[in-house]
Design an enzyme around this catalytic site. Structure first.
Site, short mmCIF file in Angstrom:
data_model
loop_
_atom_site.label_atom_id
_atom_site.label_comp_id
_atom_site.label_asym_id
_atom_site.label_seq_id
_atom_site.Cartn_x
_atom_site.Cartn_y
_atom_site.Cartn_z
N GLU A 1 4.74 -24.36 11.20
CA GLU A 1 5.71 -25.48 11.27
C GLU A 1 5.99 -25.87 12.72
O GLU A 1 6.12 -27.05 13.04
CB GLU A 1 7.01 -25.08 10.55
N GLU B 1 5.21 -18.15 2.99
CA GLU B 1 6.63 -17.96 2.62
C GLU B 1 6.79 -17.57 1.16
O GLU B 1 7.62 -16.72 0.81
CB GLU B 1 7.43 -19.24 2.90
C1 3H9 Z 1 9.05 -18.25 7.73
O1 3H9 Z 1 8.34 -18.47 8.65
C2 3H9 Z 1 10.15 -19.18 7.29
C3 3H9 Z 1 10.04 -20.54 7.87
O2 3H9 Z 1 9.29 -21.39 7.06
C4 3H9 Z 1 11.39 -21.17 7.96
C5 3H9 Z 1 12.35 -20.55 8.91
C6 3H9 Z 1 13.63 -21.29 8.97
N1 3H9 Z 1 8.49 -10.91 10.79
O3 3H9 Z 1 0.86 -6.96 8.47
P1 3H9 Z 1 0.68 -6.12 9.66
C7 3H9 Z 1 5.27 -6.94 11.42
S1 3H9 Z 1 8.92 -16.81 6.84
C8 3H9 Z 1 8.74 -9.64 11.16
O4 3H9 Z 1 0.57 -4.66 9.48
P2 3H9 Z 1 -1.84 -7.40 10.13
C9 3H9 Z 1 4.93 -5.99 10.29
O5 3H9 Z 1 6.06 -5.57 9.58
C10 3H9 Z 1 7.61 -15.91 7.63
N2 3H9 Z 1 7.78 -8.68 11.27
O6 3H9 Z 1 -0.53 -6.62 10.58
C11 3H9 Z 1 4.25 -4.87 11.05
O7 3H9 Z 1 5.25 -4.07 11.62
P3 3H9 Z 1 5.00 -2.51 11.79
C12 3H9 Z 1 6.29 -16.47 7.30
C13 3H9 Z 1 6.53 -9.04 10.97
O8 3H9 Z 1 -2.62 -7.58 11.37
C14 3H9 Z 1 3.51 -5.60 12.17
O9 3H9 Z 1 4.17 -6.86 12.30
N3 3H9 Z 1 5.24 -15.62 7.81
C15 3H9 Z 1 6.20 -10.33 10.57
O10 3H9 Z 1 -2.46 -6.73 8.97
C16 3H9 Z 1 2.05 -5.81 11.90
O11 3H9 Z 1 1.92 -6.44 10.63
C17 3H9 Z 1 4.77 -14.56 7.13
O12 3H9 Z 1 5.16 -14.31 6.02
C18 3H9 Z 1 7.24 -11.29 10.48
N4 3H9 Z 1 7.01 -12.59 10.13
O13 3H9 Z 1 -1.34 -8.81 9.61
C19 3H9 Z 1 3.71 -13.75 7.83
N5 3H9 Z 1 4.87 -10.39 10.32
O14 3H9 Z 1 3.80 -2.36 12.70
C20 3H9 Z 1 3.82 -12.31 7.44
C21 3H9 Z 1 4.40 -9.15 10.58
O15 3H9 Z 1 6.27 -2.00 12.37
N6 3H9 Z 1 2.89 -11.46 8.16
N7 3H9 Z 1 5.39 -8.34 10.99
O16 3H9 Z 1 4.73 -1.98 10.41
C22 3H9 Z 1 1.61 -11.32 7.80
O17 3H9 Z 1 1.12 -11.95 6.89
C23 3H9 Z 1 0.80 -10.29 8.54
O18 3H9 Z 1 1.70 -9.41 9.15
C24 3H9 Z 1 -0.11 -10.89 9.67
C25 3H9 Z 1 -0.71 -9.71 10.49
C26 3H9 Z 1 -1.22 -11.69 9.00
C27 3H9 Z 1 0.68 -11.74 10.60
#
Ligand code: 3H9
Length: 696
Positions: A107, A127
């Site tokens: 976004e 999301e």
């Molecule tokens: C949003 O954006 C709402 C908006 O539309 C509106 C707002 C108003 N936040 O998965 P991994 C941490 S909602 C906090 O093992 P990978 C995760 O917990 C968000 N922490 O790595 C982990 O911590 P730890 C929309 C996050 O390489 C570490 O990062 N976005 C977040 O396999 C590594 O993660 C999503 O839903 C986060 N957003 O995959 C994306 N993301 O090492 C969600 C990750 O302490 N994330 N962490 O266990 C993912 O899909 C995967 O983490 C990503 C990396 C593909 C990024």
């Protein structure tokens, strides 16, 4: 603390770099940092355009999900403020994307005037997977870029698309070859030099979809999205992008976003998001524990389980030698694997080339000698202790010294199996779930002597083969099946007391589980448990030989779906359970013979007894240390037992109901039904303290 966002000048271009490891989430401070960067660019007359990029692994992975669960103090700058700041900018802002641009990250990029990225970058709105909708104008901008017919599947599935698809959809303007920053700066300079306008997606219109699109789309997601709130809110918001002015659409998006965020569903899904990442963290096996390289595997047994396990390995390029006792069994097993892959090829989800490559990684053999050098051997032979022991003695003799010896037992004592070897430290349980090539859960069973390096290796291997590995201890049924036994017992008990199988299954299905216990029994096959019960009764005179309803069903030759009859009947070739009057008569007769007074049982009682039975046993498991955390149990149930993801799992569900209420109900059942409902001391303690499992 290092700056979350940095600003530097590269000639006439201002470069804003978000540096918030590990994934550059938009945590408190990041929006303000970005805005400060834009302001610095605005006020510097030497700067003609601004490039926004991420440091490290990717661009921006979205909002910080932690901040949804424990919101930061109010007043800090938000994504909305960043977007307004971009819209007010008089100089072009170009997003330079590598790794990923997800959710709020995408976004942010869509609010820039232009976007470019590397060929390996991925884009998506995940999301929905955490129970919310894109809330930074994503539902209003994406349909304006690529039309609602293409935007909706992307936002409702949460899938990531590769750079080429993003380019074709218009999400990005250019794929940069070579160095991203150099390419993005050159792109920005060109925009300025050629006098391109400040492109604002908000000013564009979203095309009207073809007639019936929304209805058909809803039908297409009905099964997958059953019970989920967010997919339908996304549809509502995306419709507004087509039908309403931008500002009104944004207003509606904001309202729907809040509704989702305040729902129990998003709490469930966000907890599961973190639970699935926390479960690989083992307090006494730190992340830097050395692991062994697994370059080859052996699988013992080419049955359903062995075949599925083999597929997991070859799917990620690990060659497997598969061992059977007879050529016939080997041929049959390989044929099933081949047919499975061929089916996927037919559905267009795998190329013939890839299938051939995977099949070529499988070496069938009848000789133990051929597996001696494998880095790991997974035993998936008949579930009987004597057979397992014989196999492990043999493995101990022939396998190379550092080979990991894994058993796929689902019921037997891993320590007893390990004890027949001279190297119990190399023995571990890998409990796959059927069908093993599909189900994501892997219970990794830690034996009393299993070495930390072996645990670390198998946990990592679990991730490599795309499973969700959860560490559990040695106990009857480990975590998942031990709890399931309590749940099934209640389901059965309620059928004795007055419910019909279809009543129980309906209540459980409506609660959100993939299927009820009786339909599940029919799917898994009723004969396995029946044979075990019969054997135990012959071996142990103390076991009363009073055939239950389930035994009588098996004695009628009704083994479940495979015989087109079990608790239900089935049309040949169909998996749809049909309630069977014959079974109803059997139940009624059975109860009459034993003078059991049947009574109506309502849905609430069915859910309470089934789910609280899981919770009470889960609490005992936690107290015994058989699972490390309540969230691990939830991860097991969401990934192995069809528990609705939007409820996370039984333990978080209980937290949300309130442990005081759950404990009171358990005490009530204990009084009524006795020992089987003995309240878990941990449940009692937490209830009395007003605490939750999550607090642990
Ligand atoms: C949003 O954006 C709402 C908006 O539309 C509106 C707002 C108003 N936040 O998965 P991994 C941490 S909602 C906090 O093992 P990978 C995760 O917990 C968000 N922490 O790595 C982990 O911590 P730890 C929309 C996050 O390489 C570490 O990062 N976005 C977040 O396999 C590594 O993660 C999503 O839903 C986060 N957003 O995959 C994306 N993301 O090492 C969600 C990750 O302490 N994330 N962490 O266990 C993912 O899909 C995967 O983490 C990503 C990396 C593909 C990024």
């Amino acid at each position: 603390m290092a700056n979350l966002v940095n600003f530097e000048k590269r000639g006439p271009i201002g470069v804003i770099t978000v540096d918030n490891p590990p994934v550059n989430a938009l945590s408190v401070g990041v929006p303000q940092g970005i805005m400060d960067g834009v302001k610095a660019g605005e006020t510097d007359s030497g700067i003609t355009a601004v490039v926004l990029r991420g440091a490290g692994r990717g661009f921006i992975a979205g909002a910080d999900i932690n901040e949804f669960l424990s919101p930061p103090p109010p007043g800090s700058a938000s994504l909305d403020d960043v977007i307004t700041c971009f819209e007010n900018s008089t100089k072009p802002i170009v997003a330079a994307i590598h790794g990923n641009a997800l959710g709020g990250g995408l976004e942010t990029a869509l609010a820039c005037h232009y976007r470019c990225g590397t060929g390996e970058a991925v884009y998506g709105f995940p999301e929905v997977l955490i129970g919310i909708i894109p809330g930074g104008h994503g539902t209003q901008r994406l349909p304006r870029i690529c039309g609602v017919e293409k935007a909706l599947p992307l936002m409702v599935s949460g899938e990531f698309v590769p750079a080429k698809t993003a380019l074709a959809l218009g999400i990005i303007d250019e794929i940069v070859d070579g160095d991203l920053l150099d390419g993005a700066i050159a792109f920005a300079e060109r925009i300025v030099a050629e006098g391109h306008p400040l492109r604002k997606i908000r000013d564009e219109t979203a095309s009207v979809p073809t007639d019936g699109f929304y209805e058909n789309f809803e039908k297409s997601i009905a099964k997958r999205a059953r019970g989920h709130l967010a997919p339908y809110k996304i549809i509502e918001a995306a419709k507004a992008a087509v039908e309403l002015p931008f500002e009104d659409g944004v207003e509606l998006e904001r309202k729907l976003f809040r509704e989702c965020l305040e729902s129990d569903q998003s709490k469930g899904l966000m907890n599961l998001f973190f639970g699935e990442r926390t479960c690989t963290k083992i307090p006494d096996v730190p992340r830097d524990t050395p692991t062994q390289n697994i370059a080859s595997a052996a699988v013992l047994g080419a049955g359903t389980m062995g075949g599925g396990i083999t597929m997991n390995f070859v799917n990620v390029g690990i060659p497997v030698t598969i061992l059977e006792m007879s050529q016939e069994a080997l041929d049959r097993g390989l044929e099933i694997i081949r047919a499975n892959y061929a089916n996927t090829v037919k559905k267009g989800r795998l190329s013939q080339d890839k299938m051939d490559k995977r099949m070529s990684l499988i070496t069938p053999t009848l000789s133990y000698d051929d597996i001696a050098n494998a880095d790991i051997v997974v035993e998936a032979v008949f579930e009987e202790m004597d057979i397992k022991k014989e196999v492990f003695r043999k493995l101990d003799d022939i396998m190379k010294p550092d080979a990991i010896l894994a058993t796929n037992t689902s019921t037997l004592d891993v320590d007893e199996i390990a004890a027949v070897t001279e190297r119990p430290e190399m023995v571990i349980g890998t409990h796959f779930f059927s069908p093993a090539n599909v189900m994501r859960l892997l219970e990794v069973v830690r034996g009393a002597h299993t070495k930390k390096e072996v645990i670390a290796t198998v946990m990592q291997l679990g991730k490599t083969i795309k499973k969700v590995p959860v560490l559990v201890g040695v106990c009857d049924g480990f975590v998942g099946n031990r709890m399931l036994a309590r749940y099934s017992k209640q389901a059965y008990q309620m059928v004795l007391e007055g419910a019909l199988p279809q009543d129980v299954d309906k209540a459980v299905f409506d609660f959100g589980l993939a299927m009820g216990p009786f339909a599940m029994g029919d799917l898994a096959g009723l004969d396995v448990g029946w044979r075990i019960r019969k054997r135990r009764a012959t071996e142990n005179a103390a076991i009363k030989d009073d055939a239950g309803i389930d035994d009588q069903i098996c004695e009628m030759g009704r083994f479940g779906q495979k015989t087109n009859a079990g608790w239900y009947k089935y049309e040949p070739g169909s998996r749809v359970p049909i309630p069977d009057p014959e079974i109803e008569q059997l139940i009624t007769r059975y109860c009459e013979e034993r003078q059991i007074q049947r009574r109506p049982i309502d849905e609430q009682e069915i859910i309470e007894r089934c789910i609280y039975a899981l919770v009470n046993e889960g609490a005992k498991i936690l107290e015994e240390g058989m699972a490390l955390r309540a969230s691990d149990i939830d991860v097991i149930y969401a990934n192995g037992y069809g528990f609705p993801r939007y409820r996370a799992g039984p333990m978080l569900y209980a937290d949300m109901v309130g442990l005081g209420k759950v404990y009171k109900a358990v005490c009530g059942y204990h009084k009524q039904y006795g020992e089987i409902w003995e309240p878990a001391p941990l449940l009692k303690r937490l209830a009395e303290q007003g605490a939750t499992f999550n607090d642990l």
